[in-house]
Design an enzyme around this catalytic site. Structure first.
Site, short mmCIF file in Angstrom:
data_model
loop_
_atom_site.label_atom_id
_atom_site.label_comp_id
_atom_site.label_asym_id
_atom_site.label_seq_id
_atom_site.Cartn_x
_atom_site.Cartn_y
_atom_site.Cartn_z
N ASP A 1 -12.53 -35.19 -20.32
CA ASP A 1 -11.72 -33.98 -20.46
C ASP A 1 -10.94 -33.65 -19.19
O ASP A 1 -10.35 -32.58 -19.08
CB ASP A 1 -12.62 -32.79 -20.84
CG ASP A 1 -13.61 -32.42 -19.73
OD1 ASP A 1 -13.63 -33.10 -18.68
OD2 ASP A 1 -14.36 -31.45 -19.91
N SER B 1 -20.90 -27.28 -13.17
CA SER B 1 -21.39 -28.15 -14.24
C SER B 1 -21.43 -29.63 -13.85
O SER B 1 -22.27 -30.37 -14.35
CB SER B 1 -20.52 -27.99 -15.48
OG SER B 1 -19.17 -28.26 -15.18
N HIS C 1 -14.98 -33.28 -16.28
CA HIS C 1 -16.37 -33.74 -16.23
C HIS C 1 -16.43 -35.27 -16.26
O HIS C 1 -16.01 -35.88 -17.25
CB HIS C 1 -17.16 -33.17 -17.41
CG HIS C 1 -17.19 -31.67 -17.39
ND1 HIS C 1 -16.31 -30.91 -18.12
CD2 HIS C 1 -17.97 -30.81 -16.70
CE1 HIS C 1 -16.56 -29.61 -17.89
NE2 HIS C 1 -17.56 -29.53 -17.02
#
Lengths: 267, 267
Positions: free
Chosen positions: B242, B65, B245
């Site tokens: 978080d 991601s 990310h």
């Protein structure tokens, strides 16, 4: 997260910090505090002298589609977020500033809107500029002020552009006396939608932006010169497919030019 | 536009250019041509020595991601486009490369997919790596290989990660003998989802990536060291909300670190 930058809370925090600073500096007038906010460049100091020296200095990027590029309007009150900033030169420029000034934690907004001309910035200026109380305000506008005249649907002239721009800056300085201004040169690449009809008329808009910048003693970012230099290495469409909207390569060139001109940051 | 970089046409053009180059260099063997493609770093040369010296060198960013970040999957065959590249570290890194190497016009893809672990890269490796024939391949993977074990749903171990990574690189080198590899260190910030349960186990995954990089004599980008240094200036959540990310600030730090480590480009 506790330290997440988000609209209302962040404004509260910033006001709190400013009040705390005020309380801690008895003897300094409010106006002297105001004049020290924002980047530390004196307005006449010119290129390379901007700094974000205070905690939570607010930086606002304003303009048209080149600024707007990919931003999520529903995130416009979430500064520093990639969806708020879009994926154009604002994201790349903001990334460098947020990294370089991590110790003072700037708050960066993008409020560009596609298709805007100067008078359309003026229509939304209270909401999309004054209310945000930017310490540093960067504006890139002008390409539509000319482009939209070509199909006859917009009747504004070069004089309209220059006068509207001047009025916008006067209004800005009146509402935000300490704001530091960065005026960006409108630019085009000779390809795509940009044909011979654009010249020499469009050059007048570049000159007008430069003239207004000089009148207000702002920093002036010479985007056209940067692209004129760049086309020696790769054709115009490498930098802006349609001649107006920069590619990723063009976006980086813009960010690099902006950072060097305003902050003296070399990338 | 005539010079627009788009999937099939671009591949055709690249093949044409390669054939032309081949025809023009009678006397050179195909293998010597292959070995000169990609960045000019010898694999053991290490930091700062990569270059994109040939026309249309292909650069591929692979990962999870953090790489995927904001890309539009329907644009994955439109290299160099901001929607193909996303709005994370790949966009910022690609922008710098496309600007710096405008004379050789690199072709840059992002094929990161959220949530991926090494075995999931392997499952799609033919389509999302080999077929693209990258000259330079950058991989960032590992955080999910550990993270997804925490809720017991993924049973892979550190050994699985290291062995899978090694197999993936062996397969890559076999299919693409001349590819130059950049292995990025998985990293976390100590905030958000990243709590004490992560340590020291996660450190093993960082070490494994470094070990594999050394085995294959690739460039190794020390992201964790960069973030460890950055938290001296601003708290962990300034760099990654978080803990996993990166924010826009973190994204810029990653691009800066990658460019410096692989290409010696200072930003």
């Amino acid at each position: 997260m506790a330290d997440k930058i988000s609209g209302a809370n962040f404004q509260d925090r910033r006001d709190f910090l400013k009040k705390t600073a005020l309380a801690a500096t008895v003897g300094l007038t409010a106006s002297s505090l105001l004049s020290s906010s924002g980047c530390s460049a004196t307005e006449s100091a010119g290129a390379g002298s901007c700094r974000l020296t205070e905690t939570n200095n607010v930086v606002l990027f304003q303009g048209d589609s080149i600024t707007d590029w990919g931003r999520n309007r529903s995130k416009e009150n979430t500064p520093n977020d990639s969806q708020c900033l879009g994926s154009g030169y604002v994201l790349l420029t903001a990334g460098a500033l947020l990294d370089e000034y991590s110790n003072t934690k700037p708050i960066i907004y993008n409020r560009g809107i596609s298709g805007n001309k100067v008078f359309q910035l003026a229509e939304r200026w209270d909401k999309d500029c004054i209310t945000l109380k930017p310490d540093l305000l960067s504006i890139l506008v002008g390409v539509n002020d000319f482009w939209h005249t070509l199909d006859g649907k917009y009747k504004g002239t070069l004089e309209t552009y220059q006068n509207d721009y001047r009025s916008l800056l006067e209004r800005t300085k009146k509402a935000l006396p300490a704001v530091k201004l960065v005026i960006c040169e409108p630019f085009v690449l000779k390809c795509g939608s940009v044909n011979q009809k654009w010249f020499p008329a469009f050059d007048g808009y570049r000159d007008a932006a430069k003239k207004v910048a000089a009148e207000f003693k702002t920093i002036f970012v010479p985007f056209q010169s940067a692209f004129d230099e760049a086309v020696k290495n790769a054709p115009p469409q490498y930098w802006a497919t349609d001649g107006v909207h920069p590619t990723v390569a063009g976006t980086h060139l813009m960010a690099k030019t902006w950072l060097k001109t305003a902050f003296g940051i070399k990338t």
